[in-house]
Scaffold this motif. Structure first.
Motif, PDB file in Angstrom:
ATOM      1  N   UNK A  70       1.870   2.825   7.738  1.00  0.00           N
ATOM      2  CA  UNK A  70       1.250   3.850   8.587  1.00  0.00           C
ATOM      3  C   UNK A  70       1.025   5.139   7.789  1.00  0.00           C
ATOM      4  N   UNK A  95     -14.060  -1.298  16.234  1.00  0.00           N
ATOM      5  CA  UNK A  95     -14.143  -2.014  14.954  1.00  0.00           C
ATOM      6  C   UNK A  95     -12.777  -2.059  14.281  1.00  0.00           C
ATOM      7  N   UNK A  96     -12.123  -0.898  14.243  1.00  0.00           N
ATOM      8  CA  UNK A  96     -10.848  -0.812  13.531  1.00  0.00           C
ATOM      9  C   UNK A  96      -9.808  -1.759  14.134  1.00  0.00           C
ATOM     10  N   UNK A 126       4.384   6.270  15.598  1.00  0.00           N
ATOM     11  CA  UNK A 126       3.189   7.048  15.265  1.00  0.00           C
ATOM     12  C   UNK A 126       3.475   8.544  15.406  1.00  0.00           C
ATOM     13  N   UNK A 174       6.442  -0.963   8.268  1.00  0.00           N
ATOM     14  CA  UNK A 174       5.481  -0.399   9.217  1.00  0.00           C
ATOM     15  C   UNK A 174       5.281   1.094   8.945  1.00  0.00           C
ATOM     16  N   UNK A 214       0.855  -1.189   0.000  1.00  0.00           N
ATOM     17  CA  UNK A 214       0.000   0.000   0.000  1.00  0.00           C
ATOM     18  C   UNK A 214       0.889   1.236   0.000  1.00  0.00           C
ATOM     19  N   UNK A 244      -0.085  -1.001  18.164  1.00  0.00           N
ATOM     20  CA  UNK A 244       1.298  -0.892  17.726  1.00  0.00           C
ATOM     21  C   UNK A 244       2.173  -1.072  18.954  1.00  0.00           C
ATOM     22  N   UNK A 280      11.331 -14.050   6.515  1.00  0.00           N
ATOM     23  CA  UNK A 280      10.768 -14.050   5.168  1.00  0.00           C
ATOM     24  C   UNK A 280      11.131 -15.335   4.428  1.00  0.00           C
ATOM     25  N   UNK A 335       2.742  -8.441  12.386  1.00  0.00           N
ATOM     26  CA  UNK A 335       1.754  -7.629  11.672  1.00  0.00           C
ATOM     27  C   UNK A 335       0.911  -8.528  10.787  1.00  0.00           C
ATOM     28  N   UNK A 372       3.489  -3.400  14.770  1.00  0.00           N
ATOM     29  CA  UNK A 372       4.505  -2.352  14.848  1.00  0.00           C
ATOM     30  C   UNK A 372       3.897  -0.977  15.106  1.00  0.00           C
ATOM     31  N   UNK A 373       2.863  -0.654  14.325  1.00  0.00           N
ATOM     32  CA  UNK A 373       2.238   0.668  14.458  1.00  0.00           C
ATOM     33  C   UNK A 373       0.735   0.515  14.561  1.00  0.00           C
ATOM     34  N   UNK A 374       0.088   1.571  15.016  1.00  0.00           N
ATOM     35  CA  UNK A 374      -1.349   1.517  15.228  1.00  0.00           C
ATOM     36  C   UNK A 374      -2.081   1.847  13.937  1.00  0.00           C
ATOM     37  N   UNK A 375      -2.381   0.791  13.169  1.00  0.00           N
ATOM     38  CA  UNK A 375      -3.249   0.944  12.000  1.00  0.00           C
ATOM     39  C   UNK A 375      -4.465   0.058  12.213  1.00  0.00           C
ATOM     40  N   UNK A 376      -5.480   0.227  11.377  1.00  0.00           N
ATOM     41  CA  UNK A 376      -6.647  -0.652  11.457  1.00  0.00           C
ATOM     42  C   UNK A 376      -6.245  -2.105  11.159  1.00  0.00           C
ATOM     43  N   UNK A 398      -7.336  -4.585   8.912  1.00  0.00           N
ATOM     44  CA  UNK A 398      -8.171  -4.473   7.705  1.00  0.00           C
ATOM     45  C   UNK A 398      -9.024  -5.740   7.542  1.00  0.00           C
ATOM     46  N   UNK A 458      -2.299  -6.465   5.337  1.00  0.00           N
ATOM     47  CA  UNK A 458      -3.333  -5.440   5.209  1.00  0.00           C
ATOM     48  C   UNK A 458      -4.142  -5.593   3.916  1.00  0.00           C
ATOM     49  N   UNK A 459      -3.543  -6.206   2.917  1.00  0.00           N
ATOM     50  CA  UNK A 459      -4.264  -6.439   1.654  1.00  0.00           C
ATOM     51  C   UNK A 459      -4.250  -7.944   1.395  1.00  0.00           C
ATOM     52  N   UNK A 485      -7.360   4.304  10.599  1.00  0.00           N
ATOM     53  CA  UNK A 485      -6.952   4.592   9.229  1.00  0.00           C
ATOM     54  C   UNK A 485      -7.901   5.610   8.588  1.00  0.00           C
ATOM     55  N   UNK A 545      -1.906   4.512   5.737  1.00  0.00           N
ATOM     56  CA  UNK A 545      -3.124   4.468   6.554  1.00  0.00           C
ATOM     57  C   UNK A 545      -3.573   5.871   6.949  1.00  0.00           C
ATOM     58  N   UNK A 564     -16.011   6.713   7.332  1.00  0.00           N
ATOM     59  CA  UNK A 564     -15.181   5.517   7.129  1.00  0.00           C
ATOM     60  C   UNK A 564     -15.759   4.591   6.057  1.00  0.00           C
TER      61      UNK A 564
END
Lengths: 709, 709
Positions: A182, B184-185, A292, A178, A159, B454, B368, B395, B430-434, B436, B398-399, A434, A185, A398
């Motif tokens: 972020x 929700x997120x 963040x 990350x 993304x 995160x 990886x 993590x 790692x970080x505060x994202x939704x 998904x 996200x997609x 996000x 997002x 959202x």
């Protein structure tokens, strides 16, 4: 010839970061890194030729592979190298021969892996220096030039963040994903992200230097594990400040320093993480404490630039949010002043009767009925002459709204209203979620501005932005010239000069020192006391003796000749029984009473060099560690602000009924101590005046220690 | 009959929060609230009948509307009321007549709007009390019972959080949407969210009480502007602790209190936000400082329950993350201990050669290549006997991943590995994202556990969870019985007892007080001094005289009869010239030297009642405000922990060469002071012992003041 031409090579990384053609050397279907790099280049906008090089396979990633760089037969601006470790030098040799100047080396197995790896890296580095190549890495994933759509980068970018004003430099490969996620997002625009790897040749400071000149970059965000080149760092930080480009940094390792310091016992201040704070403060680098915060602070500063002040006008549709904002503003040192009477009157006409008109303003849930309410209130607040910045609380939808046309009209009108104001407007959401596709599209379609986070992060970023803006004049002030080297014969390496020698050094360099007479017998001591006036203090003096009190070598409050004689005998005996019989002198000094005692110390930080600490003496520094740090050289104003930071600062104002200290007189002496330390230069390990006695405008060093490097 | 039957009415809100049929009274196409409530009920799982009531329209929201509650002709469990303000009482009257016991009143225009509104609310409340109705609101949006799919709630719920273990109670309507969106997120499960409105009848504590008994709720999250019923709050907090259900609270208004206190000058401690900290600490309520922390801390505790300790084993694929985690752990008081030798040996076999095996563990980007590496390392770390909790950094994608089957297998195997360990495992991103849709689906399909935020928020929540777990035994200890009322004739309201009367009160109640002789002339004074032993102190004593020093009424260090005589004359003169000539006694006391001086104060907080403050005396409390607070009554252990919190605590350990204080002896006296204050009950406004002198095991009140309520 050196690989990195220091000053003025502003555009020398252009070829590295904006190549027109790229070769992936060591490309192979067997490696996820190879595939990701290839797909990144194809999928994120690179329009030049991408050549695949593999000596053993005719086809890689479904395309023809060349046997070697030479076999490409076309000019290559950048080689992305992912061959096995032993082959890296060969690839660079071949490339240099062909005139390829720019390299990303993904291959690991160098300095990060031990002795053999370090040897390999040194060998590679020597070659790179000799040929004047630009090499990012080794052991680094490369970079993402979002502004130009050039992404020679070894991990999948699922993304991509939008192109935009924030340049990111990371001393950690794993955190780059990350950060990219972020930024996507939160819809924070990226100019370029660089993953530094081992920094064999190009270092963080080189990339910062490039970003300062990069027109696409307005703010620079750093993730730092270590500052390798502090002088270079200072130079580029200053250039960034001059260019009006804030640097925000997440510098980690406080716990590591703490444990190292605990082991090393080299002094409580050396390696102290607070020295990093002092250095960043001096350089105008905003220090943050989470990933963040790093991105959201950079995002906010990219939107606002320097802010005119810290008086915030707050417009929200929620009383609860107002109180969270008020609490957080207080913590961040931001002011939420009352509105001007005219503003209040106009707001009263705008908001429902049951709303309370005050700052922070809750226009109430009536926003659901009157859709222009929030924007109108914002306009009114922005016109208030006592407000520097407007903070508006708005959440983007959202999910696709029931009436998309109405949503576009609403956010479009709001965006227009914000554009029309001549005050900076910061928009915050309630919580950190996000920006979804719906919100992102609305922002694009209506020009609705950047959303600075949830309340918590937005207030944090706003506080940081105001602090940075306020610090700018100080950061940009003329650089102090380092004091000329002092004409002093230093002690032997590691030698410590106790009071009788250290005090002389101070006095010779203009630091007021308490009168002191070195005496060898009782008669001399009494004569000195009579001359100085009672009460007096007697102190043991001998080379190598650092902690007089510990051996019973200090006697206070001696009010007459008998007391002096008896004290002299005691101190002399203490010297002899502690093994200092060879040079057993005794100092006689007038006893200073009333006033306040300070500690002024200068120590050498392994990274940042000579660092000044001021604190309140005695119990304050021993029990509370109440001190403030500044890098040398310091100005009068630096010292004043450091004194103001002390928890016990009020003591200097006479809080306990003592005579208030003349802070200008104190600062003058502290500056002089700093100058003396600076003039001793690399010969000095540490210099401590403890106590520095202050009573009104009288300032005197009562004791001192100097340790030589 | 009262609407809220206090103790034991555990299930009385069942009809309100789990109705089988609902009437929307005042439903209309013209109101967004009406439409949202109706759509919420239909769209989020309510299966019972929803009746629309509107006397003027035959059809609302495309369905038949009834003229009145009566016209429905079927039983109604809950009426959701959104009629105009003046009609609310009529609706409740009609409903009560029909036997409807439960109401949500969305309608505003009551206590929040001024005098007339307050009158209306009182009238409504009187009726509600008389009829024994359960009423949520007025001026509240209702609730979201996610566990049962019942959502009589006035704002659109566009993205409902999953059903789950966190119960939320909010004293803010506008923030509820942000909380729902955030849950929700982050995929945090909700049992029930309640938006309290004006709390006319049902208050936050009633809903907490309900949630303690609610089997769907495991953790309770509160947003509090004010605690209306502190005793009730204490009772339900204790019930929650007994049920093992943590309460996490965002209590705002610190800045408001600060400004109120600044205006009121009623004493630095009254209304101090730190009293809230002291109260929450006593009640085991975890205080947080942002909406994100509120939900993420609740989410973490819902996953882990009480934690066995604070020794964290950290497993990550990133060195940078390891250092952020180490820094944050230090701030949160969490320990990251070295691994046991066996763990280290097994890890060395598991991770690549170039990885450094240590805690926190970076298994390197080799994850990886070897997709089982992180899970295997986690298993090994979890088996370490010195580790209480494992923190794993993962993590979610996200997609949609390129190979969904492989992703499912990977996360499934990882989830299985986590399920198999017998240690609590906390997973952080790692970080505060939704989270998904992709991540959400993977979690559902594989049972991959909750992701605690995160790094920054996960460490914050983990620190809070460990603190809560540690505090549980103390919170659950037997409640101290309030001391019996003291047999004391109190002073007049507002009267202050100066030292000579306050000290007697202390002494009569078992608090050691310095010997003191009240003298009326020089001869008595000298005689007293001879008896007590030199040096002595002389102090002015007169009713109403509070600040003796200010009038020159204190003389210290009197070493003989002449000094006493002269001091007596001075003190007497000071009394007379300051208008205290009517009762001009002088106290003679032995002078205490050495040791340390404390301040022990008890003040009445308007919400939480008598609050104990301990601090180091003199400069410490005056310049640093170095004090620690505890609600009364206090145990010996409470006082010991409060003393340990002082910045200058080391002074009590003899840090400055003074005799170390016997902290048990100090605590015993402080407990006794607390008991005395408690036994004076509502008659007491404040009681201050300053200084309380401590030298070794000797503890004596040297001066005191009592102010009556």
């Amino acid at each position: 010839m050196t690989a990195v031409v220091r000053p003025g090579r502003a555009t020398s990384l252009q070829g590295l970061f904006a190549p027109r053609s790229i070769a992936l050397v060591g490309a192979t279907d067997k490696s996820g890194w190879s595939l990701s790099t290839y797909q990144n280049l194809l999928g994120h906008g690179f329009t030049g030729p991408v050549h695949l090089v593999n000596p053993r396979t005719p086809e890689v990633h479904g395309r023809k592979a060349h046997k070697s760089l030479t076999a490409i037969g076309e000019p290559v601006d950048l080689a992305y190298v992912m061959v096995p470790t032993p082959a890296v030098l060969d690839v660079l040799s071949e490339g240099a021969e062909l005139g390829i100047r720019n390299y990303v080396v993904l291959t690991a197995g160098f300095g990060e892996t031990g002795t053999e790896g370090r040897r390999r890296e040194e060998e590679l580095h020597a070659f790179v220096r000799e040929k004047g190549l630009n090499v990012l890495g080794p052991n680094g994933n490369g970079y993402v030039n979002a502004a130009a759509g050039i992404t020679p980068y070894g991990l999948a970018i699922t993304q991509p963040p939008p192109a935009g004003p924030v340049g990111v430099v990371l001393q950690s490969g794993a955190l780059a994903s990350a950060v990219l996620n972020f930024m996507h997002a939160r819809n924070v625009g990226l100019s370029m992200l660089t993953s530094m790897g081992n920094e064999m040749s190009l270092s963080v400071t080189d990339v910062i230097d490039h970003l300062v000149d990069d027109p696409a970059t307005e703010v620079i965000a750093l993730f730092l594990e270590t500052v390798r080149h502090p002088e270079e760092f200072a130079r580029v930080a200053r250039r960034a400040a001059e260019a009006g480009k804030p640097i925000v940094a997440l510098k980690i390792g406080a716990s590591r320093l703490a444990s190292r310091t605990a082991q090393a016992h080299t002094g409580a201040l050396v390696g102290d993480d607070r020295v990093v704070d002092a250095a960043f403060r001096r350089l105008g680098v905003l220090r943050v404490h989470s990933l963040e915060e790093l991105i959201l602070t950079a995002g906010l500063l990219a939107r606002t630039g320097p802010l005119p002040g810290g008086r915030i006008g707050v417009v929200t549709p929620s009383g609860g949010a107002c109180e969270i904002i008020a609490d957080r503003a207080e913590q961040e040192g931001l002011e939420i002043p009352p509105f001007a009477p005219g503003t209040t009157a106009r707001l009263k006409e705008a908001v429902p009767d049951f709303a309370t008109v005050q700052n922070p303003l809750d226009v109430t849930g009536y926003v659901l009925v009157d859709r222009t309410l929030l924007a109108r209130a914002l306009e009114t607040v922005a016109a208030d002459p006592g407000i520097d910045v407007v903070l508006a609380l708005v959440d983007l939808p959202r999910v696709p709204p029931a009436d998309p046309e109405a949503a576009r009209a609403y956010f479009g009108a709001f965006a227009e209203c914000i554009r029309k104001t001549d005050k900076p407007v910061v928009v915050s959401g309630n919580v950190l979620t996000d920006i979804t596709e719906t919100g992102r599209r609305l922002q694009e379609e209506t020009g609705f501005p950047y959303i600075a986070g949830g309340i918590d992060h937005a207030m944090n970023a706003l506080g940081a932005a105001v602090r940075w803006s306020r610090s700018l004049p100080d950061v940009l002030r003329e650089e102090l010239s380092a004091p000329a080297p002092a004409d002093v014969t230093p002690g032997r390496p590691g030698e410590t000069w106790a009071e009788h020698r250290a005090a002389r050094l101070l006095a010779e360099h203009g630091v007021p020192v308490v009168p002191s007479v070195r005496t060898a017998d009782e008669h001399e001591a009494v004569a000195a006391a009579e001359r100085l006036g009672y009460p007096v203090v007697l102190k043991a003096a001998a080379d190598g003796l650092q902690h007089k009190s510990d051996i019973g070598g200090v006697r206070l409050g001696l009010a007459g000749p008998d007391a002096v004689r008896s004290a002299f005998r005691d101190v002399r005996a203490a010297l002899q029984s502690s093994g200092y019989g060879a040079d057993p002198a005794v100092l006689v000094q007038p006893q200073r009473t009333g006033g306040t005692e300070l500690l002024v110390g200068v120590v050498r930080d392994p990274t940042w060099g000579l660092t000044l600490a001021v604190g309140l003496g005695g119990v304050w520094v021993e029990v509370l560690a109440d001190s403030a740090l500044r890098l040398l050289p310091v100005t009068h104003a630096d010292v004043r602000s450091a004194l103001g930071e002390l928890r016990g600062a009020r003591l200097l104002d006479g809080a306990r009924g003592t005579e208030p200290a003349d802070l200008d007189a104190v600062a003058e002496v502290v500056v002089r101590i700093g100058e003396l330390a600076g003039s001793l230069g690399p010969r000095l390990e540490s210099l401590e005046v403890n106590p520095l006695w202050v009573r009104g405008a009288r300032v005197e060093a009562l004791d001192a220690l100097v340790t030589w490097a």
